[in-house]
Design a protein around this motif. Structure first.
Motif, PDB file in Angstrom:
ATOM      1  N   LEU A   1       0.837  -1.042   0.019  1.00 15.36           N
ATOM      2  CA  LEU A   1       0.099   0.090   0.012  1.00 15.36           C
ATOM      3  C   LEU A   1       0.818   1.313  -0.029  1.00 15.36           C
ATOM      4  O   LEU A   1       1.929   1.312   0.717  1.00 15.36           O
ATOM      5  N   PRO A   2       0.486   2.275  -0.568  1.00  9.81           N
ATOM      6  CA  PRO A   2       1.328   3.411  -0.606  1.00  9.81           C
ATOM      7  C   PRO A   2       1.051   4.289   0.312  1.00  9.81           C
ATOM      8  O   PRO A   2       0.272   5.314   0.338  1.00  9.81           O
ATOM      9  N   TRP A   3       1.774   4.195   1.301  1.00  9.57           N
ATOM     10  CA  TRP A   3       1.778   4.953   2.748  1.00  9.57           C
ATOM     11  C   TRP A   3       2.373   6.485   2.558  1.00  9.57           C
ATOM     12  O   TRP A   3       2.200   7.219   3.386  1.00  9.57           O
ATOM     13  N   GLY A   4       3.237   6.342   1.409  1.00 11.34           N
ATOM     14  CA  GLY A   4       3.988   7.789   1.330  1.00 11.34           C
ATOM     15  C   GLY A   4       4.926   7.887   2.304  1.00 11.34           C
ATOM     16  O   GLY A   4       5.837   7.082   2.359  1.00 11.34           O
ATOM     17  N   ASN A   5       5.376   9.137   2.863  1.00 10.05           N
ATOM     18  CA  ASN A   5       6.394   9.180   3.837  1.00 10.05           C
ATOM     19  C   ASN A   5       5.981   9.125   5.126  1.00 10.05           C
ATOM     20  O   ASN A   5       6.429   9.697   6.049  1.00 10.05           O
ATOM     21  N   MET A   6       4.980   8.461   5.387  1.00 11.37           N
ATOM     22  CA  MET A   6       4.543   8.342   6.913  1.00 11.37           C
ATOM     23  C   MET A   6       5.340   7.457   7.615  1.00 11.37           C
ATOM     24  O   MET A   6       5.942   6.570   7.283  1.00 11.37           O
ATOM     25  N   VAL A   7       5.404   7.848   9.072  1.00 13.60           N
ATOM     26  CA  VAL A   7       6.400   7.394   9.886  1.00 13.60           C
ATOM     27  C   VAL A   7       5.849   6.142  10.670  1.00 13.60           C
ATOM     28  O   VAL A   7       6.645   5.151  10.655  1.00 13.60           O
ATOM     29  N   PHE A   8       4.720   5.986  10.997  1.00 11.25           N
ATOM     30  CA  PHE A   8       4.266   5.052  11.903  1.00 11.25           C
ATOM     31  C   PHE A   8       3.526   3.911  11.171  1.00 11.25           C
ATOM     32  O   PHE A   8       2.155   3.862  11.392  1.00 11.25           O
ATOM     33  N   VAL A   9       4.059   3.507  10.308  1.00  9.40           N
ATOM     34  CA  VAL A   9       3.495   2.503   9.262  1.00  9.40           C
ATOM     35  C   VAL A   9       4.083   0.930   9.893  1.00  9.40           C
ATOM     36  O   VAL A   9       5.361   0.873   9.790  1.00  9.40           O
ATOM     37  N   PRO A  10       3.220   0.036  10.200  1.00  7.77           N
ATOM     38  CA  PRO A  10       3.535  -1.179  10.633  1.00  7.77           C
ATOM     39  C   PRO A  10       4.278  -2.070   9.499  1.00  7.77           C
ATOM     40  O   PRO A  10       3.817  -1.983   8.409  1.00  7.77           O
ATOM     41  N   ASP A  11       5.033  -2.816  10.020  1.00  7.67           N
ATOM     42  CA  ASP A  11       5.364  -4.180   9.001  1.00  7.67           C
ATOM     43  C   ASP A  11       4.595  -5.116   9.178  1.00  7.67           C
ATOM     44  O   ASP A  11       5.043  -6.050  10.020  1.00  7.67           O
ATOM     45  N   PHE A  12       3.483  -5.386   8.259  1.00  8.09           N
ATOM     46  CA  PHE A  12       2.469  -6.598   8.392  1.00  8.09           C
ATOM     47  C   PHE A  12       3.346  -7.694   8.254  1.00  8.09           C
ATOM     48  O   PHE A  12       2.763  -8.759   8.814  1.00  8.09           O
ATOM     49  N   VAL A  13       4.064  -7.799   7.464  1.00  5.40           N
ATOM     50  CA  VAL A  13       4.839  -9.269   7.086  1.00  5.40           C
ATOM     51  C   VAL A  13       5.558  -9.687   8.274  1.00  5.40           C
ATOM     52  O   VAL A  13       5.603 -10.741   8.642  1.00  5.40           O
TER      53      VAL A  13
ATOM     54  N   ASN B   1      25.746   2.314   3.271  1.00  3.49           N
ATOM     55  CA  ASN B   1      25.556   3.388   2.544  1.00  3.49           C
ATOM     56  C   ASN B   1      26.013   4.833   3.327  1.00  3.49           C
ATOM     57  O   ASN B   1      25.949   5.757   3.122  1.00  3.49           O
ATOM     58  N   GLY B   2      26.326   4.276   4.825  1.00  2.00           N
ATOM     59  CA  GLY B   2      26.889   5.217   5.735  1.00  2.00           C
ATOM     60  C   GLY B   2      25.625   6.192   6.020  1.00  2.00           C
ATOM     61  O   GLY B   2      25.941   7.433   6.736  1.00  2.00           O
ATOM     62  N   LYS B   3      24.326   6.048   5.980  1.00  2.00           N
ATOM     63  CA  LYS B   3      23.199   6.902   6.561  1.00  2.00           C
ATOM     64  C   LYS B   3      22.431   6.163   7.494  1.00  2.00           C
ATOM     65  O   LYS B   3      22.187   5.148   7.470  1.00  2.00           O
ATOM     66  N   PHE B   4      22.281   6.946   8.657  1.00  2.50           N
ATOM     67  CA  PHE B   4      21.502   6.495   9.764  1.00  2.50           C
ATOM     68  C   PHE B   4      20.103   6.655   9.401  1.00  2.50           C
ATOM     69  O   PHE B   4      19.592   8.207   8.902  1.00  2.50           O
ATOM     70  N   PRO B   5      18.992   5.835   9.413  1.00  2.00           N
ATOM     71  CA  PRO B   5      17.598   6.386   9.026  1.00  2.00           C
ATOM     72  C   PRO B   5      16.944   7.156   9.847  1.00  2.00           C
ATOM     73  O   PRO B   5      15.844   7.717   9.499  1.00  2.00           O
ATOM     74  N   GLY B   6      17.632   7.560  11.046  1.00  2.00           N
ATOM     75  CA  GLY B   6      16.795   8.386  11.990  1.00  2.00           C
ATOM     76  C   GLY B   6      15.973   7.759  13.039  1.00  2.00           C
ATOM     77  O   GLY B   6      15.738   6.540  13.005  1.00  2.00           O
ATOM     78  N   TRP B   7      15.725   8.414  14.195  1.00  2.00           N
ATOM     79  CA  TRP B   7      15.083   7.698  15.467  1.00  2.00           C
ATOM     80  C   TRP B   7      13.691   7.257  15.042  1.00  2.00           C
ATOM     81  O   TRP B   7      13.154   6.746  15.720  1.00  2.00           O
ATOM     82  N   LEU B   8      13.115   8.279  14.196  1.00  2.00           N
ATOM     83  CA  LEU B   8      11.635   7.786  13.923  1.00  2.00           C
ATOM     84  C   LEU B   8      11.550   6.477  13.066  1.00  2.00           C
ATOM     85  O   LEU B   8      10.479   5.986  13.099  1.00  2.00           O
ATOM     86  N   PHE B   9      12.713   6.139  12.485  1.00  2.00           N
ATOM     87  CA  PHE B   9      12.560   4.945  11.760  1.00  2.00           C
ATOM     88  C   PHE B   9      11.993   3.898  12.830  1.00  2.00           C
ATOM     89  O   PHE B   9      11.443   2.648  12.385  1.00  2.00           O
ATOM     90  N   PHE B  10      12.401   3.892  14.052  1.00  4.38           N
ATOM     91  CA  PHE B  10      12.288   2.775  14.901  1.00  4.38           C
ATOM     92  C   PHE B  10      10.584   2.737  15.686  1.00  4.38           C
ATOM     93  O   PHE B  10      10.307   2.044  16.278  1.00  4.38           O
ATOM     94  N   SER B  11       9.961   3.854  15.091  1.00  6.79           N
ATOM     95  CA  SER B  11       8.499   3.736  15.493  1.00  6.79           C
ATOM     96  C   SER B  11       7.661   2.635  14.870  1.00  6.79           C
ATOM     97  O   SER B  11       6.693   2.380  15.377  1.00  6.79           O
TER      98      SER B  11
END
Length: 170
Positions: free
Chosen positions: A29-41, A128-138
């Motif tokens: 599903l196209p969630w866009g850039n939403m942060v609080f999207v669960p990993d259903f799989v 790639n040396g990039k940290f995804p940010g702390w909101l990634f863990f939401s």
């Protein structure tokens, strides 16, 4: 312990496959850039690894991870490694988790979802040396919060009786 315990029917392999397929499609599903999207799989994989470890194991998790790698166009094997470890640790704790209510089970599966995201972020950091940010863990918080709902939905077909009888309590 005051709640009635139901004798569950065996899980149908077709139902297990269809639930994994629906979870995979929900990740499409196209969630866009939403942060609080669960990993259903990940949610469905952990559920079936805990409830049916002989039917859904590390091999299924690896294949689902490869499919998610292709879907997200990430490094091939990133999700496969994370889902494989997720399934391994879920199978490791499956006997202990089943003793608790679904709300308490949430506390047991949350570290598994968090570990999956830590592995994914470490791989991204190494490549790639990039940290995804702390909101990634939401994502792991939201996925763990959906655990009671997933438990209720995925156990519903197993709760039905083979022959319905109004005088039988189970």
């Amino acid at each position: 312990m005051n709640q009635p315990h139901y004798i569950l029917l065996p899980a149908s392999p077709l139902f297990i496959f269809s639930s994994l397929l629906i979870a995979f499609l929900m990740n499409f599903l196209p969630w866009g850039n939403m942060v609080f999207v669960p990993d259903f799989v990940a949610l469905v994989l952990v559920f079936w690894s805990i409830h049916q470890p002989r039917k859904v194991g590390i091999g299924v998790a690896f294949v689902m991870g490869l499919l998610m790698d292709v879907h997200t166009a990430s490094l091939l094997g990133e999700n496969a490694l994370a889902y494989t470890l997720l399934s391994y640790f879920a199978i490791t704790i499956h006997r202990r988790v089943l003793w608790f209510t679904p709300m308490t089970q949430t506390l047991h599966v949350f570290p598994l979802f968090l570990l999956t995201q830590v592995i994914q972020s470490l791989i991204q950091l190494m490549v790639n040396g990039k940290f995804p940010g702390w909101l990634f863990f939401s994502e792991s918080f939201v996925t763990a919060a959906l655990w009671p709902v997933a438990t209720w939905l995925l156990l519903a077909p197993q709760r039905r009786s083979v022959d319905r009888d109004d005088t039988r309590p189970i």
